[in-house]
Design an enzyme around this catalytic site. Structure first.
Site, mmCIF file in Angstrom:
data_model
loop_
_atom_site.group_PDB
_atom_site.id
_atom_site.type_symbol
_atom_site.label_atom_id
_atom_site.label_comp_id
_atom_site.label_asym_id
_atom_site.label_seq_id
_atom_site.Cartn_x
_atom_site.Cartn_y
_atom_site.Cartn_z
ATOM 1 N N GLY A 68 0.808 -0.845 0.349
ATOM 2 C CA GLY A 68 0.050 -0.197 0.120
ATOM 3 C C GLY A 68 0.673 1.665 -0.186
ATOM 4 O O GLY A 68 0.107 2.392 -0.569
ATOM 5 N N LYS A 71 2.630 1.026 -4.159
ATOM 6 C CA LYS A 71 2.205 0.711 -4.746
ATOM 7 C C LYS A 71 2.593 0.291 -6.369
ATOM 8 O O LYS A 71 1.863 -0.558 -7.052
ATOM 9 C CB LYS A 71 0.575 1.770 -4.879
ATOM 10 C CG LYS A 71 -0.201 1.931 -3.794
ATOM 11 C CD LYS A 71 -1.628 2.668 -3.541
ATOM 12 C CE LYS A 71 -1.796 3.010 -2.628
ATOM 13 N NZ LYS A 71 -3.195 1.208 -2.626
ATOM 14 N N ASN A 116 -8.167 4.476 5.064
ATOM 15 C CA ASN A 116 -7.741 5.176 3.651
ATOM 16 C C ASN A 116 -8.840 3.914 2.759
ATOM 17 O O ASN A 116 -9.740 3.449 3.338
ATOM 18 C CB ASN A 116 -6.244 4.515 2.978
ATOM 19 C CG ASN A 116 -6.594 3.211 3.039
ATOM 20 O OD1 ASN A 116 -6.300 2.641 2.170
ATOM 21 N ND2 ASN A 116 -5.990 2.346 3.866
ATOM 22 N N MET A 118 -7.896 4.737 -0.319
ATOM 23 C CA MET A 118 -7.740 4.424 -1.592
ATOM 24 C C MET A 118 -8.188 4.025 -3.091
ATOM 25 O O MET A 118 -8.120 4.921 -4.450
ATOM 26 C CB MET A 118 -5.979 4.337 -1.559
ATOM 27 C CG MET A 118 -4.600 4.914 -0.374
ATOM 28 S SD MET A 118 -5.219 7.006 -0.622
ATOM 29 C CE MET A 118 -3.779 7.178 -1.876
ATOM 30 N N PHE A 120 -7.158 1.162 -4.697
ATOM 31 C CA PHE A 120 -6.146 0.435 -5.502
ATOM 32 C C PHE A 120 -5.867 1.578 -6.869
ATOM 33 O O PHE A 120 -5.768 1.344 -7.958
ATOM 34 C CB PHE A 120 -6.983 -0.872 -6.022
ATOM 35 C CG PHE A 120 -6.885 -1.832 -5.214
ATOM 36 C CD1 PHE A 120 -6.291 -1.890 -4.283
ATOM 37 C CD2 PHE A 120 -7.672 -3.110 -6.056
ATOM 38 C CE1 PHE A 120 -6.334 -2.866 -3.536
ATOM 39 C CE2 PHE A 120 -7.483 -4.097 -5.141
ATOM 40 C CZ PHE A 120 -7.178 -3.600 -3.546
ATOM 41 N N SER A 181 -8.897 -5.640 0.919
ATOM 42 C CA SER A 181 -9.002 -4.661 0.620
ATOM 43 C C SER A 181 -10.579 -3.842 0.758
ATOM 44 O O SER A 181 -11.357 -4.969 -0.505
ATOM 45 C CB SER A 181 -7.911 -4.076 -0.117
ATOM 46 O OG SER A 181 -6.949 -3.833 -0.053
ATOM 47 N N ASN A 183 -11.856 -1.447 -0.204
ATOM 48 C CA ASN A 183 -11.936 -0.666 -0.967
ATOM 49 C C ASN A 183 -12.682 -0.955 -2.342
ATOM 50 O O ASN A 183 -12.687 -0.118 -3.247
ATOM 51 C CB ASN A 183 -11.507 0.424 -0.739
ATOM 52 C CG ASN A 183 -10.723 1.282 0.224
ATOM 53 O OD1 ASN A 183 -12.469 1.408 1.264
ATOM 54 N ND2 ASN A 183 -9.742 0.562 0.734
ATOM 55 N N THR A 184 -12.434 -2.125 -2.574
ATOM 56 C CA THR A 184 -12.992 -2.754 -4.450
ATOM 57 C C THR A 184 -13.795 -3.036 -3.745
ATOM 58 O O THR A 184 -13.897 -3.908 -3.468
ATOM 59 C CB THR A 184 -12.449 -2.969 -4.563
ATOM 60 O OG1 THR A 184 -10.630 -2.356 -5.508
ATOM 61 C CG2 THR A 184 -12.238 -3.807 -6.225
ATOM 62 N N LYS A 219 -3.731 -12.647 1.248
ATOM 63 C CA LYS A 219 -3.636 -11.525 2.684
ATOM 64 C C LYS A 219 -5.592 -11.057 2.333
ATOM 65 O O LYS A 219 -6.003 -11.330 1.795
ATOM 66 C CB LYS A 219 -3.440 -10.499 1.403
ATOM 67 C CG LYS A 219 -3.204 -9.488 3.042
ATOM 68 C CD LYS A 219 -2.418 -8.694 2.790
ATOM 69 C CE LYS A 219 -2.597 -7.001 3.630
ATOM 70 N NZ LYS A 219 -2.127 -6.035 3.381
ATOM 71 N N THR A 247 -3.302 -9.310 8.700
ATOM 72 C CA THR A 247 -4.175 -9.015 8.279
ATOM 73 C C THR A 247 -4.731 -8.000 7.323
ATOM 74 O O THR A 247 -3.742 -6.374 7.394
ATOM 75 C CB THR A 247 -5.608 -8.518 8.928
ATOM 76 O OG1 THR A 247 -5.466 -7.866 10.181
ATOM 77 C CG2 THR A 247 -5.667 -9.792 10.170
ATOM 78 N N ASN A 248 -5.397 -7.458 6.569
ATOM 79 C CA ASN A 248 -5.579 -6.020 5.894
ATOM 80 C C ASN A 248 -6.612 -5.428 6.935
ATOM 81 O O ASN A 248 -6.237 -5.459 8.147
ATOM 82 C CB ASN A 248 -6.477 -6.204 5.040
ATOM 83 C CG ASN A 248 -5.934 -5.415 3.930
ATOM 84 O OD1 ASN A 248 -5.840 -4.125 3.681
ATOM 85 N ND2 ASN A 248 -6.038 -6.081 2.802
ATOM 86 N N TYR A 312 2.705 -0.284 8.573
ATOM 87 C CA TYR A 312 2.481 0.662 7.899
ATOM 88 C C TYR A 312 2.295 1.948 8.303
ATOM 89 O O TYR A 312 3.369 3.083 8.265
ATOM 90 C CB TYR A 312 1.430 0.366 6.582
ATOM 91 C CG TYR A 312 1.992 1.586 5.361
ATOM 92 C CD1 TYR A 312 1.862 2.700 5.755
ATOM 93 C CD2 TYR A 312 0.808 1.552 4.724
ATOM 94 C CE1 TYR A 312 2.004 3.468 4.945
ATOM 95 C CE2 TYR A 312 0.324 2.556 3.556
ATOM 96 C CZ TYR A 312 1.064 3.392 3.764
ATOM 97 O OH TYR A 312 1.129 4.685 2.861
HETATM 98 C C1 LIG Z 1 -3.219 3.994 2.850
HETATM 99 C C2 LIG Z 1 -3.331 2.798 2.915
HETATM 100 C C3 LIG Z 1 -2.547 1.962 2.027
HETATM 101 C C4 LIG Z 1 -2.981 0.828 1.334
HETATM 102 N N1 LIG Z 1 -2.974 -0.359 0.552
HETATM 103 C C5 LIG Z 1 -3.328 -1.068 0.964
HETATM 104 C C6 LIG Z 1 -2.918 -2.174 -0.338
HETATM 105 O O1 LIG Z 1 -3.169 -1.211 -1.632
HETATM 106 N N2 LIG Z 1 -3.244 -3.173 -0.653
HETATM 107 C C7 LIG Z 1 -3.181 -4.276 0.224
HETATM 108 O O2 LIG Z 1 -2.931 -5.288 0.809
HETATM 109 N N3 LIG Z 1 -2.580 -3.737 1.689
HETATM 110 C C8 LIG Z 1 -3.069 -2.108 1.937
HETATM 111 N N4 LIG Z 1 -2.903 -1.994 2.966
HETATM 112 C C9 LIG Z 1 -2.990 -2.318 4.657
HETATM 113 C C10 LIG Z 1 -1.964 -2.832 4.797
HETATM 114 O O3 LIG Z 1 -0.799 -3.030 4.342
HETATM 115 C C11 LIG Z 1 -2.035 -3.564 6.548
HETATM 116 O O4 LIG Z 1 -2.211 -4.330 5.919
HETATM 117 C C12 LIG Z 1 -2.825 -2.628 7.155
HETATM 118 O O5 LIG Z 1 -2.452 -0.993 6.680
HETATM 119 C C13 LIG Z 1 -2.947 -2.655 8.432
HETATM 120 O O6 LIG Z 1 -0.868 -3.263 9.415
HETATM 121 P P1 LIG Z 1 -0.879 -1.371 9.878
HETATM 122 O O7 LIG Z 1 -1.784 -1.659 11.327
HETATM 123 O O8 LIG Z 1 1.069 -1.459 10.078
HETATM 124 O O9 LIG Z 1 -0.766 0.172 8.934
HETATM 125 C C14 LIG Z 1 -2.896 -0.107 2.879
HETATM 126 C C15 LIG Z 1 -2.915 0.277 4.419
HETATM 127 C C16 LIG Z 1 -2.340 2.039 4.751
HETATM 128 C C17 LIG Z 1 -2.311 2.511 5.489
#
Ligand SMILES: Cc1cc2nc3c(=O)[nH]c(=O)nc-3n(C[C@H](O)[C@H](O)[C@H](O)COP(=O)(O)O)c2cc1C
Length: 350
Positions: A68, A71, A116, A118, A120, A181, A183-184, A219, A247-248, A312
């Protein structure tokens, strides 16, 4: 120091603008070979005790950057030079797409969290493949996370993922099927075993067919019911998938529409990890992500059975050298416990 810069400067700017600027700076760093190598020498994990192998890939340390941030696979080397043991790029879709309208990224500073939506936003698999083909000046383990193009209906999902896998699996150290995710529209429905089975079977065939056989992971979302977590684990074992990333982000929150990450996700992410470990033992590689903030969190995930850990949101609040500091602290902790390798810690309390 970073806390001061964050609270006085960064948080006053739009979150996505800061993100874009950071990606550009790290992409620029990738074009400065000397500086890149110097930073890599100073901040990447070099302690042999931190090395970990999973699905045939060697990682210099257990903590990587979750999907994320990068990207479009634009700056993985710069990220590695700041101390991450691997970088998961994406989510990448078969076709380029703009993502959702802005604003779509929100900080919840008091909660150390982010929301978020976003959607994708990315330049598509062909553009990512071109970037991934470039030779690298510093070693970096790159996982590639793929998702469904928004305009493709569910009936075309398998073909869409397969198109991305064909382009990207040969260039990835590991491949991730992202079905989690929020958001799709409809994406998370693909976690149902009846839909996930044909999807993973088809992508696995592509991943198995690359010259080095690319490891394949899936995932999952934290919002799955416990029985559904078990069902995905059973399916992964049955199909010979290499691992699960859990997890996501979660949609269980009362804020802006979108997925919540960071501190509020910590407890559920750990719970899912524990459940998965109880179910599969060490037959699958478990990658734990969600709410990891410091060395205590990483340690807890390792003890609970994660071979790799990702973060992240913790990086956003922890500062540029967050991963480097955590890897250093992990080295010290290993010594304190009289362990010669991080692998001795994995699954200790499971
Ligand atoms: C801004 C943002 C964008 C993300 N985009 C994606 C993504 O494109 N694909 C995905 O598998 N996870 C995406 N994630 C999820 C992260 O990979 C992660 O699984 C989630 O944020 C939990 O981890 P964290 O608490 O350390 O952020 C995104 C997270 C954030 C904050």
């Amino acid at each position: 120091m970073y806390r001061l810069v964050f609270s006085q400067v960064l948080r006053r700017f739009d979150a996505e603008a800061v993100h874009r600027l950071t990606v550009s700076a790290l992409a620029l760093l990738a074009r400065l070979p000397l500086l890149k190598r110097l930073l890599h020498r100073a901040f990447a994990p070099h302690d042999p005790a931190l090395r970990v192998s999973a699905f045939g890939v060697h990682f210099p340390g257990p903590l990587g950057l979750a999907a994320g941030f990068d990207k479009d696979a634009a700056c993985a080397e710069g990220i590695a030079a700041l101390g991450f043991g691997h970088v998961e790029v994406g989510t990448i879709t078969a076709h380029a797409q703009p993502g959702n309208p802005r604003p779509r990224l929100f900080r919840l500073v008091r909660e150390h969290a982010v929301i978020n939506r976003m959607g994708f936003n990315n330049a598509g698999a062909a553009a990512a493949a071109r970037r991934l083909r470039r030779t690298r000046g510093v070693p970096v383990v790159v996982g590639v996370n793929i998702g469904k193009t928004k305009v493709v209906p569910e009936s075309g999902a398998v073909a869409d993922y397969v198109a991305s896998a064909r382009r990207l699996a040969p260039l990835a150290d590991y491949l991730v099927v992202n079905v989690s995710s929020p958001n799709t529209p409809g994406l998370r429905d693909l976690q149902a075993v009846s839909l996930l089975r044909p999807l993973l079977t088809a992508v696995k065939e592509v991943a198995d067919g690359t010259p080095r056989r690319t490891p394949l992971l899936v995932k999952i979302a934290p919002d799955l019911a416990d029985e559904d977590v078990d069902a995905v684990a059973d399916l992964a074992l049955e199909l010979g998938i290499d691992g699960i990333i859990a997890t996501n982000t979660t949609i269980r929150h009362g804020g802006e529409t979108g997925g919540l990450s960071g501190r509020p996700l910590k407890a559920r992410s750990l719970e899912v990890l524990r459940r998965l470990r109880a179910k599969v033992g060490d037959r699958l590689t478990l990658v734990s992500v969600g709410g990891v903030e410091d060395v205590d969190d990483v340690w807890e995930r390792l003890l609970a059975g994660a071979t790799l850990v990702q973060g992240y949101t913790g990086w956003i609040y922890g500062g540029p050298l967050w991963a480097s500091h955590i890897h250093r602290s992990l080295s010290r902790r290993l010594r304190r416990h009289g362990m010669k390798s991080i692998t001795e810690a994995i699954g200790r309390t499971a």
